[in-house]
Design a protein around this motif. Structure first.
Motif, PDB file in Angstrom:
ATOM      1  N   ASP A 102       0.865  -1.173   0.000  1.00 48.16           N
ATOM      2  CA  ASP A 102       0.000   0.000   0.000  1.00 48.16           C
ATOM      3  C   ASP A 102       0.901   1.222   0.000  1.00 48.16           C
ATOM      4  OD1 ASP A 102       0.722   0.720   2.762  1.00 48.16           O
ATOM      5  OD2 ASP A 102      -0.531  -0.980   3.324  1.00 48.16           O
ATOM      6  N   THR A 104       1.195   5.641  -1.408  1.00 44.52           N
ATOM      7  CA  THR A 104       0.673   6.856  -2.011  1.00 44.52           C
ATOM      8  C   THR A 104       1.010   6.885  -3.489  1.00 44.52           C
ATOM      9  OG1 THR A 104       0.958   8.035   0.066  1.00 44.52           O
ATOM     10  CG2 THR A 104       0.691   9.386  -1.907  1.00 44.52           C
ATOM     11  N   MET A 106       0.697   9.243  -6.979  1.00 45.18           N
ATOM     12  CA  MET A 106       0.522  10.622  -7.438  1.00 45.18           C
ATOM     13  C   MET A 106      -0.138  10.596  -8.815  1.00 45.18           C
ATOM     14  SD  MET A 106       1.716  12.457  -4.980  1.00 45.18           S
ATOM     15  CE  MET A 106       1.837  14.069  -5.710  1.00 45.18           C
ATOM     16  N   LEU A 107      -1.266  11.284  -8.942  1.00 43.31           N
ATOM     17  CA  LEU A 107      -1.965  11.393 -10.217  1.00 43.31           C
ATOM     18  C   LEU A 107      -2.234  12.865 -10.469  1.00 43.31           C
ATOM     19  CD1 LEU A 107      -3.313  10.006 -12.634  1.00 43.31           C
ATOM     20  CD2 LEU A 107      -5.405   9.854 -11.275  1.00 43.31           C
ATOM     21  N   ASN A 108      -1.577  13.418 -11.483  1.00 42.16           N
ATOM     22  CA  ASN A 108      -1.689  14.851 -11.794  1.00 42.16           C
ATOM     23  C   ASN A 108      -1.483  15.706 -10.545  1.00 42.16           C
ATOM     24  OD1 ASN A 108      -2.078  14.572 -14.601  1.00 42.16           O
ATOM     25  ND2 ASN A 108      -4.216  14.024 -14.236  1.00 42.16           N
ATOM     26  N   GLN A 110      -1.791  15.060  -7.475  1.00 38.00           N
ATOM     27  CA  GLN A 110      -2.678  14.794  -6.338  1.00 38.00           C
ATOM     28  C   GLN A 110      -2.253  13.480  -5.686  1.00 38.00           C
ATOM     29  OE1 GLN A 110      -5.241  16.883  -5.247  1.00 38.00           O
ATOM     30  NE2 GLN A 110      -4.252  18.227  -6.736  1.00 38.00           N
ATOM     31  N   PRO A 111      -1.922  13.506  -4.392  1.00 45.63           N
ATOM     32  CA  PRO A 111      -1.591  12.251  -3.714  1.00 45.63           C
ATOM     33  C   PRO A 111      -2.864  11.449  -3.420  1.00 45.63           C
ATOM     34  CG  PRO A 111      -1.428  14.101  -2.188  1.00 45.63           C
ATOM     35  CD  PRO A 111      -1.761  14.679  -3.528  1.00 45.63           C
ATOM     36  N   LEU A 112      -2.841  10.184  -3.763  1.00 45.41           N
ATOM     37  CA  LEU A 112      -3.991   9.299  -3.550  1.00 45.41           C
ATOM     38  C   LEU A 112      -3.510   8.027  -2.858  1.00 45.41           C
ATOM     39  CD1 LEU A 112      -5.455   9.661  -7.151  1.00 45.41           C
ATOM     40  CD2 LEU A 112      -6.303  10.781  -5.091  1.00 45.41           C
ATOM     41  N   ALA A 113      -4.163   7.658  -1.779  1.00 48.40           N
ATOM     42  CA  ALA A 113      -3.804   6.442  -1.063  1.00 48.40           C
ATOM     43  C   ALA A 113      -4.294   5.218  -1.838  1.00 48.40           C
ATOM     44  CB  ALA A 113      -4.425   6.464   0.330  1.00 48.40           C
ATOM     45  N   PHE A 114      -3.528   4.143  -1.773  1.00 48.98           N
ATOM     46  CA  PHE A 114      -3.948   2.881  -2.376  1.00 48.98           C
ATOM     47  C   PHE A 114      -3.562   1.754  -1.425  1.00 48.98           C
ATOM     48  CE2 PHE A 114       0.399   3.357  -3.803  1.00 48.98           C
ATOM     49  CZ  PHE A 114       0.918   2.088  -3.661  1.00 48.98           C
ATOM     50  N   ILE A 120      -5.792   1.108  -9.870  1.00 46.13           N
ATOM     51  CA  ILE A 120      -5.449   2.481 -10.226  1.00 46.13           C
ATOM     52  C   ILE A 120      -5.560   2.594 -11.743  1.00 46.13           C
ATOM     53  CG2 ILE A 120      -3.616   4.214 -10.233  1.00 46.13           C
ATOM     54  CD1 ILE A 120      -2.426   2.615  -7.781  1.00 46.13           C
ATOM     55  N   HIS A 128       1.858  10.724 -13.522  1.00 42.73           N
ATOM     56  CA  HIS A 128       1.644   9.765 -12.441  1.00 42.73           C
ATOM     57  C   HIS A 128       2.949   9.124 -11.985  1.00 42.73           C
ATOM     58  CE1 HIS A 128       1.567   7.396 -16.156  1.00 42.73           C
ATOM     59  NE2 HIS A 128       1.929   6.354 -15.427  1.00 42.73           N
TER      60      HIS A 128
END
Length: 183
Positions: A102, A104, A106-108, A110-114, A120, A128
């Motif tokens: 799991d 973080t 980064m998409l454009n 923006q940090p997004l947790a996974f 994704i 990204h």
């Protein structure tokens, strides 16, 4: 005389059309004859490479070399602390399925947790990458059309072969060949 010339032109055009149709039909028949066969690979099947930046394993499972002209698929091990630098693909949509780990994403910017079991999706042209994880990640990647597979083949080596050394400019030159760029 004019009527004879028109008949001659009509005949020549019909002959040319027949020739083109025959060529296209032969091409289609050859393509059908060369249609890829399905296959089953075991967990360690596919082309095994070691990443050029870290000791992470990459297995290319599906790609044009193995018969798929429309997509490429494989797994990538991302060691703790390694991450994947921010980049984008000009023509490829990409998806990851998180097999292990799991962190973080980064998409454009923006940090997004996974987390494990997550998916994704990255549309073409989206910047990204993965932040440096505290622990190892194992990702299933899918791109369409293919290209990531070629980038890996050009930059990575089979196990036991010393890693290739590249400058940032060299990596970007190879990446551009496959419709990709790094920041």
């Amino acid at each position: 005389m004019i009527e004879l010339e028109q008949k001659r032109r009509s005949f020549m055009l019909a002959l040319a059309g027949l020739s083109i149709s025959q060529t296209l039909l032969q091409g289609q028949t050859a393509a059908q004859a060369a249609a890829p066969q399905g296959y089953v690979l075991g967990p360690d099947g596919g082309d095994h490479l070691v990443h050029f930046r870290n000791p992470g394993n990459i297995f290319i499972k599906v790609d044009p070399v193995k018969g798929s002209g429309n997509l490429a698929l494989g797994t990538q091990q991302v060691p703790a602390g390694a991450g994947i630098p921010i980049h984008r693909h000009f023509e490829m949509d990409e998806a990851f399925y998180v097999l292990e780990g799991d962190g973080t994403f980064m998409l454009n910017d923006q940090p997004l947790a996974f987390e494990k079991g997550g998916t994704i999706f990255i549309p073409k042209n989206a910047w990204h990458g993965f932040a440096n994880p505290d622990h190892e990640l194992l990702l299933l990647w899918i791109v369409t059309p293919p290209g990531l597979d070629g980038f890996f083949r050009d930059t990575c080596n089979p196990p036991g072969v010393p890693r290739k050394q590249f400058t940032k400019d060299q990596i970007n030159e190879i990446a551009r060949k496959y419709g990709t760029e790094f920041r």
